[in-house]
Design a protein around this motif. Structure first.
Motif, PDB file in Angstrom:
ATOM      1  N   GLY A   1      43.544  40.833  34.642  1.00 38.29           N
ATOM      2  CA  GLY A   1      43.576  39.611  35.443  1.00 38.29           C
ATOM      3  C   GLY A   1      42.241  39.352  36.109  1.00 38.29           C
ATOM      4  N   ASP A   2      42.167  38.245  36.835  1.00 36.45           N
ATOM      5  CA  ASP A   2      40.904  37.826  37.450  1.00 36.45           C
ATOM      6  C   ASP A   2      40.355  38.848  38.435  1.00 36.45           C
ATOM      7  OD1 ASP A   2      40.922  35.473  36.017  1.00 36.45           O
ATOM      8  OD2 ASP A   2      41.921  34.319  37.600  1.00 36.45           O
ATOM      9  N   ILE A   3      41.239  39.519  39.137  1.00 37.23           N
ATOM     10  CA  ILE A   3      40.782  40.487  40.135  1.00 37.23           C
ATOM     11  C   ILE A   3      40.002  41.633  39.490  1.00 37.23           C
ATOM     12  CG2 ILE A   3      42.878  41.911  40.094  1.00 37.23           C
ATOM     13  CD1 ILE A   3      42.555  42.232  43.141  1.00 37.23           C
ATOM     14  N   ARG A   4      40.275  41.901  38.200  1.00 41.27           N
ATOM     15  CA  ARG A   4      39.590  43.013  37.530  1.00 41.27           C
ATOM     16  C   ARG A   4      38.135  42.704  37.204  1.00 41.27           C
ATOM     17  NH1 ARG A   4      38.325  46.425  36.778  1.00 41.27           N
ATOM     18  NH2 ARG A   4      38.841  47.744  35.010  1.00 41.27           N
ATOM     19  N   ASN A   5      37.709  41.476  37.419  1.00 39.94           N
ATOM     20  CA  ASN A   5      36.305  41.133  37.213  1.00 39.94           C
ATOM     21  C   ASN A   5      35.462  41.388  38.463  1.00 39.94           C
ATOM     22  OD1 ASN A   5      36.623  40.256  34.522  1.00 39.94           O
ATOM     23  ND2 ASN A   5      37.451  38.307  35.248  1.00 39.94           N
TER      24      ASN A   5
ATOM     25  N   TRP B   1      38.055  46.923  40.018  1.00 37.15           N
ATOM     26  CA  TRP B   1      37.745  48.225  39.398  1.00 37.15           C
ATOM     27  C   TRP B   1      38.203  49.358  40.301  1.00 37.15           C
ATOM     28  CZ3 TRP B   1      34.644  52.074  41.458  1.00 37.15           C
ATOM     29  CH2 TRP B   1      34.280  53.114  40.596  1.00 37.15           C
ATOM     30  N   TYR B   2      37.908  49.229  41.568  1.00 34.64           N
ATOM     31  CA  TYR B   2      38.219  50.240  42.585  1.00 34.64           C
ATOM     32  C   TYR B   2      39.731  50.411  42.750  1.00 34.64           C
ATOM     33  CZ  TYR B   2      38.302  51.815  47.574  1.00 34.64           C
ATOM     34  OH  TYR B   2      38.530  52.457  48.765  1.00 34.64           O
ATOM     35  N   GLU B   3      40.446  49.291  42.908  1.00 33.67           N
ATOM     36  CA  GLU B   3      41.887  49.349  43.165  1.00 33.67           C
ATOM     37  C   GLU B   3      42.668  49.889  41.972  1.00 33.67           C
ATOM     38  OE1 GLU B   3      44.016  46.204  44.951  1.00 33.67           O
ATOM     39  OE2 GLU B   3      42.395  45.622  46.301  1.00 33.67           O
ATOM     40  N   GLU B   4      42.240  49.552  40.766  1.00 31.03           N
ATOM     41  CA  GLU B   4      42.970  50.031  39.591  1.00 31.03           C
ATOM     42  C   GLU B   4      43.091  51.551  39.600  1.00 31.03           C
ATOM     43  OE1 GLU B   4      42.659  50.608  34.800  1.00 31.03           O
ATOM     44  OE2 GLU B   4      41.152  49.355  35.769  1.00 31.03           O
TER      45      GLU B   4
END
Length: 672
Positions: free
Chosen positions: A450-454, A459-462
């Motif tokens: 999703g957009d947050i992964r950009n 990256w950190y939260e995943e």
């Protein structure tokens, strides 16, 4: 005048103190920019703080010579635009028409809500047992863990005592407003009788404790004689795909409640694999991803049945066991896997969720089955978990309850459940469960696409799922050192392997045995203080998933970098070229590098001398525009290596890989 000002400026800069005063603010501004950088390009910076004996350093969750794990805000400016508060929606405007209760003799009773029944005329209901048929010789292509059989529906009145062997049932009610033919005097004709209209359908699990009486050795008076030493029960409540920061964003009331009550948060808990399966297998078996597939063979009948799940070990020493998971199609042991031939636990809820999804009407929300009939799907799991814990209060149990439907496909869906999850946890306290059991509230990873992964935060939260642990007061008093160690470990680097070792510790205290973690020989129970000087390698976490890591940006046009990106595509091709249909034609397209979005060199915090250089990539391929993050190792002279476990897909492939129902769907873009 200008000349005099210029001369004074030159004089100021040329003197060493003046030069320092000029440069220092610039360095400070630049450093702050890098630290707070919102884009993924600024993955992390190399820190130069001095090391000391304290666990907690401002700005960090974990701080030691091997691990610099930044502390970030749940409402970082780079992701605020993606955050939205969702409202709770009911699945039925009316209360449930039927419920399951138990009488004083332990009998299970199916009851009609008489108050609610008054709203219907000519109400008639029937119930039907639902069974899970198991084939004598299961084959991989048979969906033996996804089949249910509904038997004959039997009419009943206001209530019915259920047979002991019934574990699952369907109930169906109809309203018959007029059953007799009537004469219409104005037209001298007879009106046909109205057909009965279906007004209610539901599926109920039946939790019958008599199923495990022999093992628990309970006398008629209800007293347990299972041993002198009190055994610590374990209740695991899991939410798929929820980072520590996203829990704070979406469940602020719940998070505040558990923090105030004294739950302990493992802030440095780092995932060890890409998705749910490897992370939960590390927790339940202590195995890494390669062993989970190689030894447990989840695509082969009886593979998972013979896998050393720790719930089998708990059952062997007298614990009652349960496992439940919603969203049957994507559940951990069934998505691209065959599941279990025999029920893996005493109370196995997969048939319940299969029946709820097949028999009842479905309302989709947040990309998943939000409503199954008149109930919110996630509440079916939570309600059963509470009932299970209440039923076996004071007796040893191990319950594993996992929820996908509210958080698998969205970062915001969980926010609709804040008040309801808080109520469930308060109910556990009210019923005495928190005085009896260890409760682990956790996730497997954060949002993977999703957009947050950009963003850097994505990256950190995943990589940093949430985990909160509650220990009952009696255990804290009995073993204060274990509670103290758990408290200290809140700011230490930990992983799912440590959680496995903790469960193993509880098992051994109860007189049981289980092998130590093969995936992480250095990992230990969280009831013991984990080393302060600990890096991801020590915790069984590959550098690809490690949030301790520091990076340095590299030129995407560098020849070594470009060749490394091609190695990622070659790795994908070596896998998908073997996926063919019955006619022998390729199912998945051959990919090419479309763009190298970024590449970073992994910095060595410890200072080990090595000839291997690690690069962390984010590339986009074509056709299909799939985005991958991958760790590639370069040994010099054109030699590279890449591990399948260190490649992650960061955008959705639900549609693009529809042609493939096995193997590595994340790599596939279907041939048109």
């Amino acid at each position: 005048m200008l000349k005099s000002k210029w001369s004074r400026f030159k004089e100021f800069c040329c003197r060493r103190p003046g030069l320092v005063l000029l440069i220092l603010p610039c360095i400070l501004i630049l450093t702050l920019y890098l630290i707070s950088g919102n884009e993924i390009d600024n993955l992390q910076y190399l820190s130069f703080k001095s090391y000391n004996d304290t666990d907690i350093v401002d700005g960090y969750l974990v701080w030691n010579s091997k691990c610099h794990m930044l502390s970030k805000s749940p409402l970082d400016p780079s992701i605020v635009k993606f955050v939205k508060k969702e409202k709770f929606q009911v699945c039925s405007k009316s209360p449930l028409l039927t419920t399951i209760t138990r009488d004083n003799n332990g009998n299970s009773i199916l009851m009609i809500n008489e108050k609610e029944a008054k709203h219907y005329k000519g109400l008639s209901c029937c119930w039907a047992p639902i069974i899970r048929p198991v084939p004598k010789k299961p084959r991989p292509q048979e969906k033996f863990d996804s089949s249910v059989k509904i038997e004959h529906c039997v009419d009943f009145g206001n209530s019915v005592t259920l047979p002991k062997e019934v574990e699952l049932l369907m109930v169906s009610c109809k309203e018959n407003k007029g059953s007799k033919a009537t004469k219409d005097k104005s037209k001298a004709k007879y009106k046909k009788p109205k057909k009965a209209v279906s007004v209610y359908d539901n599926v109920h699990p039946v939790l019958n404790p008599e199923k495990v009486l022999d093992r628990l050795n309970i006398s008629e008076s209800g007293n347990a004689t299972i041993g002198r030493q009190r055994k610590l029960s374990v209740l695991l409540l899991g939410l798929d795909n929820v980072s520590r920061l996203n829990l704070q964003r979406t469940l602020p009331r719940t998070e505040n409640h558990i923090r105030v009550k004294g739950w302990l948060s493992m802030k440095g808990y780092n995932k060890m694999g890409e998705n749910t399966f490897p992370n939960l297998m590390a927790l339940l078996t202590g195995q890494n991803q390669a062993d989970s597939y190689g030894r447990c063979k989840p695509t082969v009948p009886f593979g998972l049945d013979h896998c050393p799940m720790i719930w089998y070990n708990f059952r062997n020493v007298g614990f009652v066991t349960a496992y439940a998971e919603d969203e049957a199609k994507i559940s951990t042991f069934n998505y691209l896997k065959v599941g279990f031939v025999d029920p893996p636990t005493d109370y196995y809820l997969r048939p319940y969720m299969i029946a709820s999804e097949k028999v009842l009407s479905i309302r989709t929300r947040f990309g998943d089955k939000y409503c199954t009939g008149p109930e919110v799907t996630v509440e079916r799991i939570l309600d059963y978990a509470i009932e299970f814990a209440k039923t076996f209060l004071g007796l040893p149990y191990f319950g594993f309850f996992w929820m996908n439907s509210i958080s698998h496909d969205t970062i915001n869906g969980l926010s609709s459940m804040d008040a309801h999850i808080l109520t469930k946890l308060e109910h556990l306290e009210k019923e005495g469960v928190m005085n009896d059991s260890m409760i682990i509230f956790l996730s497997d990873h954060g949002m993977r696409y999703g957009d947050i992964r950009n963003t850097f935060i994505g990256w950190y939260e995943e990589r940093l799922p949430f985990i909160y642990i509650w220990l009952p007061e009696w255990f804290r008093e009995e073993d204060p050192e274990a509670f103290q160690a758990l408290t200290v470990n809140q700011n230490r680097l930990t992983s799912p392997y440590d959680l496995y070792e903790t469960l193993r510790d509880i098992l051994m205290r109860a007189g049981g045995e289980a092998i130590s973690s093969s995936g992480c020989p250095k990992c230990r129970s969280l009831f013991k203080t984990v080393p302060m000087e600990r890096g991801c390698e020590d915790a069984g976490v590959a550098s690809h998933w490690c949030v301790c890591t520091a990076f340095q940006k590299e030129d995407t046009g560098n020849k070594v970098v470009v060749a490394g990106a091609q190695k990622i595509v070659d790795h994908i091709e070596n896998i998908v070229k073997n996926y063919k249909n019955k006619k022998g034609k390729r199912l998945c397209s051959k990919q090419k590098v479309k763009k190298i979005h970024r590449v970073h060199r992994v910095l060595d915090l410890v200072g080990n001398s090595t000839s291997v250089t690690e690069y962390f990539y984010m590339i986009e391929v074509t056709p299909g525009d799939a985005k991958f993050e991958a760790t590639v190792r370069y040994y010099g002279s054109g030699n590279y290596s890449i591990s399948d476990e260190e490649v992650s897909r960061i955008n959705s492939y639900a549609y693009s890989a529809k042609c493939l129902d096995f193997g590595q769907k994340r790599y596939c873009h279907c041939v048109k």
